[in-house]
Structures are given as structure tokens and as C-alpha cells.
Design a protein around this motif. Structure first.
Motif, PDB file in Angstrom:
ATOM      1  N   LEU A 210      -4.405   4.939   4.954  1.00  0.00           N
ATOM      2  CA  LEU A 210      -4.066   4.564   6.328  1.00  0.00           C
ATOM      3  C   LEU A 210      -2.658   5.056   6.618  1.00  0.00           C
ATOM      4  N   GLY A 211      -2.541   5.905   7.625  1.00  0.00           N
ATOM      5  CA  GLY A 211      -1.229   6.486   7.898  1.00  0.00           C
ATOM      6  C   GLY A 211      -0.738   6.210   9.309  1.00  0.00           C
ATOM      7  N   ASP A 212       0.560   6.133   9.444  1.00  0.00           N
ATOM      8  CA  ASP A 212       1.207   5.902  10.742  1.00  0.00           C
ATOM      9  C   ASP A 212       1.195   7.212  11.549  1.00  0.00           C
ATOM     10  N   LEU A 213       1.773   7.190  12.722  1.00  0.00           N
ATOM     11  CA  LEU A 213       1.853   8.363  13.596  1.00  0.00           C
ATOM     12  C   LEU A 213       2.362   9.584  12.837  1.00  0.00           C
ATOM     13  N   ARG A 214       1.706  10.708  13.068  1.00  0.00           N
ATOM     14  CA  ARG A 214       2.102  11.899  12.308  1.00  0.00           C
ATOM     15  C   ARG A 214       3.417  12.492  12.762  1.00  0.00           C
ATOM     16  N   GLU A 220       4.151  11.563   7.230  1.00  0.00           N
ATOM     17  CA  GLU A 220       3.716  12.846   6.680  1.00  0.00           C
ATOM     18  C   GLU A 220       3.972  12.911   5.176  1.00  0.00           C
ATOM     19  N   GLU A 221       5.156  12.481   4.779  1.00  0.00           N
ATOM     20  CA  GLU A 221       5.513  12.533   3.369  1.00  0.00           C
ATOM     21  C   GLU A 221       4.581  11.678   2.521  1.00  0.00           C
ATOM     22  N   ARG A 222       4.305  10.500   3.028  1.00  0.00           N
ATOM     23  CA  ARG A 222       3.462   9.595   2.248  1.00  0.00           C
ATOM     24  C   ARG A 222       2.043  10.160   2.139  1.00  0.00           C
ATOM     25  N   TYR A 223       1.609  10.761   3.220  1.00  0.00           N
ATOM     26  CA  TYR A 223       0.289  11.375   3.148  1.00  0.00           C
ATOM     27  C   TYR A 223       0.305  12.536   2.146  1.00  0.00           C
ATOM     28  N   ALA A 224       1.381  13.303   2.189  1.00  0.00           N
ATOM     29  CA  ALA A 224       1.497  14.410   1.233  1.00  0.00           C
ATOM     30  C   ALA A 224       1.439  13.879  -0.194  1.00  0.00           C
ATOM     31  N   GLY A 225       2.089  12.755  -0.441  1.00  0.00           N
ATOM     32  CA  GLY A 225       2.044  12.147  -1.765  1.00  0.00           C
ATOM     33  C   GLY A 225       0.634  11.731  -2.140  1.00  0.00           C
ATOM     34  N   ALA A 265     -18.347   3.221   1.108  1.00  0.00           N
ATOM     35  CA  ALA A 265     -17.064   2.616   1.468  1.00  0.00           C
ATOM     36  C   ALA A 265     -16.050   2.818   0.358  1.00  0.00           C
ATOM     37  N   PRO A 266     -14.771   2.867   0.705  1.00  0.00           N
ATOM     38  CA  PRO A 266     -13.726   3.017  -0.310  1.00  0.00           C
ATOM     39  C   PRO A 266     -13.637   1.778  -1.191  1.00  0.00           C
ATOM     40  N   THR A 267     -13.198   1.987  -2.418  1.00  0.00           N
ATOM     41  CA  THR A 267     -12.978   0.844  -3.307  1.00  0.00           C
ATOM     42  C   THR A 267     -11.495   0.498  -3.377  1.00  0.00           C
ATOM     43  N   ALA A 268     -10.689   1.329  -2.736  1.00  0.00           N
ATOM     44  CA  ALA A 268      -9.247   1.057  -2.734  1.00  0.00           C
ATOM     45  C   ALA A 268      -8.627   1.626  -1.469  1.00  0.00           C
ATOM     46  N   PHE A 269      -7.551   0.974  -1.039  1.00  0.00           N
ATOM     47  CA  PHE A 269      -6.804   1.434   0.141  1.00  0.00           C
ATOM     48  C   PHE A 269      -5.347   1.662  -0.223  1.00  0.00           C
ATOM     49  N   ILE A 270      -4.802   2.715   0.360  1.00  0.00           N
ATOM     50  CA  ILE A 270      -3.350   2.848   0.339  1.00  0.00           C
ATOM     51  C   ILE A 270      -2.908   2.852   1.790  1.00  0.00           C
ATOM     52  N   SER A 271      -1.932   1.998   2.082  1.00  0.00           N
ATOM     53  CA  SER A 271      -1.464   1.899   3.459  1.00  0.00           C
ATOM     54  C   SER A 271      -0.031   2.383   3.520  1.00  0.00           C
ATOM     55  N   GLY A 272       0.241   3.198   4.509  1.00  0.00           N
ATOM     56  CA  GLY A 272       1.503   3.919   4.545  1.00  0.00           C
ATOM     57  C   GLY A 272       2.627   3.256   5.315  1.00  0.00           C
ATOM     58  N   GLN A 273       2.450   1.996   5.699  1.00  0.00           N
ATOM     59  CA  GLN A 273       3.519   1.332   6.446  1.00  0.00           C
ATOM     60  C   GLN A 273       3.269  -0.169   6.444  1.00  0.00           C
ATOM     61  N   ASN A 274       4.305  -0.965   6.614  1.00  0.00           N
ATOM     62  CA  ASN A 274       4.133  -2.397   6.386  1.00  0.00           C
ATOM     63  C   ASN A 274       3.173  -3.078   7.367  1.00  0.00           C
ATOM     64  N   LEU A 295      -5.732  -2.749  -2.816  1.00  0.00           N
ATOM     65  CA  LEU A 295      -4.841  -2.403  -1.691  1.00  0.00           C
ATOM     66  C   LEU A 295      -3.416  -2.257  -2.199  1.00  0.00           C
ATOM     67  N   ILE A 296      -2.839  -1.122  -1.891  1.00  0.00           N
ATOM     68  CA  ILE A 296      -1.423  -0.928  -2.191  1.00  0.00           C
ATOM     69  C   ILE A 296      -0.733  -0.525  -0.900  1.00  0.00           C
ATOM     70  N   GLY A 297       0.335  -1.225  -0.572  1.00  0.00           N
ATOM     71  CA  GLY A 297       1.045  -0.928   0.665  1.00  0.00           C
ATOM     72  C   GLY A 297       2.371  -0.251   0.402  1.00  0.00           C
ATOM     73  N   PHE A 298       2.836   0.486   1.396  1.00  0.00           N
ATOM     74  CA  PHE A 298       4.169   1.048   1.284  1.00  0.00           C
ATOM     75  C   PHE A 298       5.123   0.134   2.040  1.00  0.00           C
ATOM     76  N   ASP A 299       6.180  -0.273   1.339  1.00  0.00           N
ATOM     77  CA  ASP A 299       7.213  -1.165   1.888  1.00  0.00           C
ATOM     78  C   ASP A 299       6.777  -2.617   1.682  1.00  0.00           C
ATOM     79  N   ASP A 300       7.718  -3.420   1.264  1.00  0.00           N
ATOM     80  CA  ASP A 300       7.399  -4.800   0.923  1.00  0.00           C
ATOM     81  C   ASP A 300       7.233  -5.660   2.164  1.00  0.00           C
ATOM     82  N   LEU A 301       6.571  -6.790   1.982  1.00  0.00           N
ATOM     83  CA  LEU A 301       6.357  -7.745   3.061  1.00  0.00           C
ATOM     84  C   LEU A 301       6.888  -9.101   2.619  1.00  0.00           C
ATOM     85  N   PRO A 302       7.442  -9.853   3.534  1.00  0.00           N
ATOM     86  CA  PRO A 302       8.077 -11.122   3.182  1.00  0.00           C
ATOM     87  C   PRO A 302       7.266 -12.036   2.278  1.00  0.00           C
TER      88      PRO A 302
END
Lengths: 363, 363
Positions: A210-214, A220-225, A265-274, A295-302
Motif C-alpha cells: 500500500l503506497g501513498d501518493l506517487r 516512491e522510495e519505499r515502493y522501490a525498496g 488474496a495476499p498473506t501479508a501487507f506492507i504499508s508505506g505510511q502511518n 502487516l508491517i507498517g512504515f513509521d511508528d504509531l502511538p
DNA sequence: TACGTTCGGCGAAACGTTTCCAGCCCTGCT
DNA sequence: AGCAGGGCTGGAAACGTTTCGCCGAACGTA
């Protein structure tokens, strides 16, 4: 003549009747008022106010007069005339001041600025290049000493223009195409790449992204990763499992629902923003899949650690990002003239459970 | 003489060689430079820049010259001379810019300010009256047009001094003892009071209270609501179940642990601030009591709804608080001279589960 | 054509400060 | 005792802008 104005250390209450803050005209007191009351020249008042050496007797008289008049130095007039023309103000351009991520950056920069006696002028762009441009314009008009910007990525010429006009610019969290602008970022690619490898090692073969606005550099970087991670793991990149240009919680939630409804369906998600992470998790919980789909997210959440399972994230050190950005800026303000510098900070993976869910045999 | 400077609508490239931003001396271009290049008087440039009526021909020449020189108006000089002496800047004093609550207020005020063409100068106090005083001083020195303050409560004379000096002041989220200062708050007492009644109705008789620093006005109000709620329910107030002057997550976590270790442990908690709610919940989860002990927090948390059980909270509308505060301030800037006004906004109870846990028969 | 009026542009003053410079007083040396 | 020099002080200039007052041009009317 001058003798009649002098008070010889005694403040004559008749000279200015006002107890404080305002003089007779309702105007604020000025240096001239203080000078008159203290029976000194205006230049002397300036010296006292700026802590330059002055005969103790005079300094005392000036201080008492200033006190009585409630005199407050006018920094706008001061910086207008001052040789260095510094306003002791930094412009801070954020994505959205209300976003906890931006807020953390804001605070880190504020602390660094405070150490240098500087104040922050802050504004939010909401990823709108028009707003960004507007902010840069008013900041320039207010003659901020420097700019720290989370660039939308669609205004890079304006950033470079500001720099050429003599205002140091540092990009924070994202880079810009403007070649000569300093920047502090984290290693987005490496962070996501490592996360992909982890998921692959845990048996996942259908990993969604899951990626934010390109337009956003980090997206973009996270998608590249993500792409690179899959490639290195020798894993297929399913285009149908990639959803980009998502912005905000709802968009991610909807996209996640759709992905989970797929035949494969996917068995895992990577999300590119909090916020996307939040949306993804909400969709998972709706379907009671939070224990079965990783599920692994980029950037921590409270509160990420309090959830069950906790949300594993690729964390960045907000305070360090802000501190570094401020550091680069102050270097420039101290006269550093070298080429653009890019600081890249590491990310840190926080295993909390959601990223450690193995691939189910089948679902 | 004047004729020789005139360009009659044609910009002579030899007059100023610089392509942009800077003139020959390396200084920024000024109105005088633009006037010279356009062959008009400096006053005419001022009028064009400020959108006042000017002969189209001249206006066009001025605009082209300004464009070529990369001229940017200097707002500091402008507001120094301008009759209204407005800086179009608001000072915002927050508790901690990194706290999501403060961040939300910040954003709401920013939006309101932007509508009026104003920018925000923001700073954090960390509840330290010395820092607060420092911020108020520099804001005053920068001649902000108005102040929106979340007061520490230990500096009220400074607030009133600023107001008397001619800078409108509005307190946000908290009130102040300074009698003449506008304020926007929520109905803290009523919010907590209603929460206590709910818990009592669900059978709870031993209800604990976690409160922030007593210097903070809202902390006092919320505690008052707690006391009143118990009284109205005819329930005993156990002093041993009240822990105040807690600040930050760890303090609340530790206090909660201690309370849960009591012989007659509480069956429900009310927490008076968002970080305290986090700490309380962390302690509960450590002991796996989150499903058996009730918890109601004041102020919402980002992921509260995703937890299991969700954290029930007494929510406040941050955007409304910020908007109202800005509204009161702009009234003052528009000339409103009446006595101090206090807007009190309602709170809203969000039932998510943790506040709906009934009192256990025994534990 | 001559005169009064209006309009708009121009130069200069002003905003509150810092900086420059000249003048003063005091000290120390010859 | 006289003079050179240094340190402080105060008046004035300057920062970039807006505002004030004036003047010239253009226009309409007698």
C-alpha cells in the motif's frame, strides 16, 4: 539643557505618567521615550538593551526607565537595520501539522531552534504545491533566516529559488530534485527491503503493498525498496497486489478490503505510511484477520504496541531527523558554503507481532 | 533627467544585469531598484505592490521590472511603517507541539489564521512557566498581532500584561485567573461527571482517578468533575484511589500498577489526560486486566478504537476548540472591546468497550 | 483662451532600530 | 603642564517600506 532632562539616578514620576506598557499617546514606548526619561542618548539605550558595555550608572538609569515605561524592544525594526539582517526566525513547511509524524518533526526542530535563540514559523501544505508555494512566498517576504521543508516534490524550482535568493534551505524527510539543496532522510529503501525479506523468510509469497501518493518522494522510495526486496528474495511481484496513490486512512482501508477479497488474496501487507497502516489494520480487524494476515507498517504509531497483535513497524527516529535537519541549516547560517549534503539515517524494525505472523498453509 | 531613466514600457537589460533575486551588490533588490528600473517613483511601486490603483501602463512596467529583478516585498519593513502596524503573525503557545492533542489544536488555528492571511509563530512550554514567559516575551518583541495560549497557569500576570500592552490574548483549552482574557475550553467537569455516573451505574464502587499536574487548570476541573460525580451518585471517594500530579506515560503506568496491587483494588479507572490513559492501559495489559477492569480516558487517542477492548473516552473536538479560539481572537483584532468572553464546548462520550466493563463480583 | 478643479505621480518624511562618526572627557606619558 | 590616545556618548544616517503633501498635467467650463 541636557542637565534639565537628567534625573541623576532618580526617576521623576512626572516625566511619564503611565504606569506601564503605553505612553501618553497610547502608542507603545520606544527607545526614544526611554532615552528621554533616562536623560541619555538613544544610542546608549540601544547599547544597554543589546548588552554592550555602558557606564554602570547610565545602564542603571536606562534599565529603570525601561522598566517604568514597560519598554519592549521591537525586533522587526531591529532586524531591519541590524548589519546581519537576521530575523531569528525559521520557516517550517510541513505536510500537515496535525499528523503525529509532522508534529514530532516540528518539535525536534523547535528544540534545536530554541538553542540558537530562534523561533519557528510553521505551515502545512496538505501535499498541495500551490499551498507550498504560498508558504514559501510569505516566508520569504518575512525574511526568515532559513527554511526547513518537507517538500511536496512539485515545487522544486521554488526551493532552489529561495536558496539562490540567499535563504538556506534544508529538505526534511524527503529529497528534492533541486540539486543544490541539503536534505535529511531515512533509508527508506533499505527499511522496506529488509521487511520484505523477513516476510519472505516467514513463508509469505503473496505480499501486498500500500503506497501513498506517487508525487511524494518517500512513497516512491519505499515502493522501490519493496520491488528490490522481492527481487532479491526471488519472489514474484504481483501487480494486482500493489495499490499506490492511496492517501489517508479510508483509502487504505478500502484498498485493503478489496485486496483481501481477491481469489488469491495476499498473506501479508506492507504499508508505506502511518495513516495507511491504520487503514489496513482497520480492514483486517473488520474481517477478524489481524492474527492471520501479516502487516508491517512504515513509521511508528502511538499505540501500536498495545494492540493485539502489536503492529510491527519500520520505525524512524523523528527527533533525529529534525535535529539533523536543523543542524545542517545552522551550518549554512554559520557560513558553510560547500555543495549540497545528504544525511541518510537508518530505520529500525520493531517486531511486535503483526509482522511475525507466518504464511498460512491456505486460507 | 527623468526622461533618460524612463524605458517607456521597454525593459533595458543593461540597466540591471542580474537575471534574478540579487542585484549587483549581492543585496536583495528593493523597491528603489524596481522604481529605478521601471523609471517610476518609489511610491508608485508601493502602490502597485499593494494593489492600489495605478495607470495600467506604469503598473505594467513596474511588474516587469519587479519580475526581472526577482523583487520580493519585505514585510518586516512594511509592517514597521504601515499605519495599522500589523505583522499578520499570530503567536501560539502550546504545551508540547509533539503531543497529538497540541498538534490538532495547532492545525485548527493554522487553518483559521490562513483564512485571514496570517501566519503562526509556535512554541512549546512543557508546562514550564519560565519557558512560557520567554515565549511571550519574544512574541511580544516580534510584535505578533495576537496570542493564542494554552497557559501553564503559573504566569497569568504576563498574559494580562500582554493584553494591556495592546496584544489580544485568547486562552485555549484552559482558563486563566487573569480576569480580562478570553478563553475557549470544553466542559471538563460535566464530561468526567457523566463518566463517573456511567461507571457507578455499571456497578463500580471503587473508582480510581489519575490526574495530571495540579497546576494545570483542566486537571483541576476534571478532578472536580470526578468528585462531583461520585457525590451525586452517592458513592464514597476513596482518597487512596486518587493519584494526582502524574505527568507522562510512565508516571501513570506506575501509579496504575500500585493501585491494582492494593488489597481493595479499584474496579474502574478514570484518567484525566491522554498520555495518562496510555500509561494506565499499558499497566492493565501487563497484568492482563484490560477485560476486567474498566477504563475511561479524557481526550481521544489515535488507535483507541482498534484496541481490544477499545478505550472509551471523553472526547473533545480539537478542531472546534482551535477554530473558536481563533474566532475570538479575530473578533478582537476587528476592534471588539467588550469584556472577556468564555466559550465552553461540550464533550462527547465515545463508548468503545473499556468503559462498559461491569464491576466484577470479586477479583 | 483662460481659469478652476481633479487626478495621479513624485520626493520626502516617518516608522523604531542599529551603526557610523565626531566630539568629549579622562588618563597617562613626556 | 601640555598633548596624544582611548573609551564613551550622542546626534544623525540608514535599513525598506508606507504615507503625506505638493505639483504638474489634463480636463471641463465660462
Amino acid at each position: 539643557m541636557r542637565g534639565s532632562r537628567r534625573l541623576h539616578g532618580v526617576i521623576d514620576p512626572r516625566e511619564k505618567t503611565l504606569s506601564s506598557e503605553h505612553n501618553d499617546n497610547g502608542r507603545r514606548s520606544t527607545m526614544r521615550d526611554v532615552a528621554t526619561m533616562a536623560g541619555v542618548g538613544i544610542a546608549t539605550v540601544s547599547r544597554v538593551v543589546n548588552g554592550k558595555p555602558v557606564t554602570p550608572d547610565l545602564a542603571e538609569r536606562v534599565k529603570r526607565a525601561a522598566e517604568l515605561l514597560g519598554y519592549r524592544q521591537d525586533l522587526t525594526a531591529s532586524s531591519l537595520r541590524r548589519a546581519d539582517r537576521r530575523t531569528h526566525t525559521l520557516g517550517l513547511v510541513l505536510e500537515d501539522a496535525a499528523n503525529p509524524f509532522s508534529a514530532a518533526l516540528h518539535r525536534a526542530v523547535e528544540d534545536a531552534a530554541a538553542e540558537h535563540g530562534m523561533l519557528l514559523l510553521a505551515g502545512s501544505t496538505d501535499e498541495d504545491p500551490v499551498r507550498e508555494r504560498g508558504l514559501l512566498k510569505t516566508f520569504a517576504a518575512r525574511r526568515v533566516d532559513g527554511l526547513i521543508v518537507v517538500p511536496t516534490g512539485q515545487n522544486d524550482t521554488d526551493l532552489d529559488a529561495a536558496r539562490r535568493a540567499g535563504t538556506p534551505v534544508v529538505c526534511m524527510d524527503r529529497r528534492t530534485t533541486a540539486p543544490q539543496v541539503d536534505a535529511v532522510t531515512v533509508d527508506n529503501r533499505a527499511g522496506v527491503q529488509a521487511a520484505v525479506k523477513r516476510l519472505h523468510a516467514a513463508g509469505h509469497r503473496r505480499i501486498a503493498f500500500l503506497g501513498d501518493l506517487r508525487t511524494i518522494w518517500t512513497a516512491e522510495e519505499r515502493y522501490a525498496g519493496f520491488v528490490k526486496g522481492l527481487a532479491e528474495a526471488g519472489c514474484v511481484l504481483h501487480r494486482s497486489l500493489v495499490r499506490r496513490d492511496l492517501h489517508g486512512v479510508e483509502a487504505a482501508q478500502e484498498a485493503t478490503r478489496e485486496l483481501l477479497a481477491l481469489a488469491h488474496a495476499p498473506t501479508a501487507f506492507i504499508s508505506g505510511q502511518n495513516l495507511l497502516t491504520v487503514g489496513a489494520r482497520m480492514a483486517l480487524q473488520e474481517l477478524r484477520l489481524q492474527h492471520r494476515v501479516a502487516l508491517i507498517g512504515f513509521d511508528d504509531l502511538p499505540l501500536a504496541g498495545l494492540l493485539e497483535p502489536g503492529i510491527s513497524v519500520i520505525a524512524q527516529d523523528h527527533a533525529a531527523i529534525g535535529r539533523e535537519a536543523a543542524g545542517l541549516l545552522f551550518d549554512r547560517l554559520d557560513g558553510e558554503r560547500g555543495p549540497a549534503r545528504h544525511r541518510v539515517l537508518p530505520t529500525r524494525y520493531l517486531a511486535r507481532g503483526s509482522g511475525e505472523i507466518p504464511a498460512a498453509e491456505d486460507r
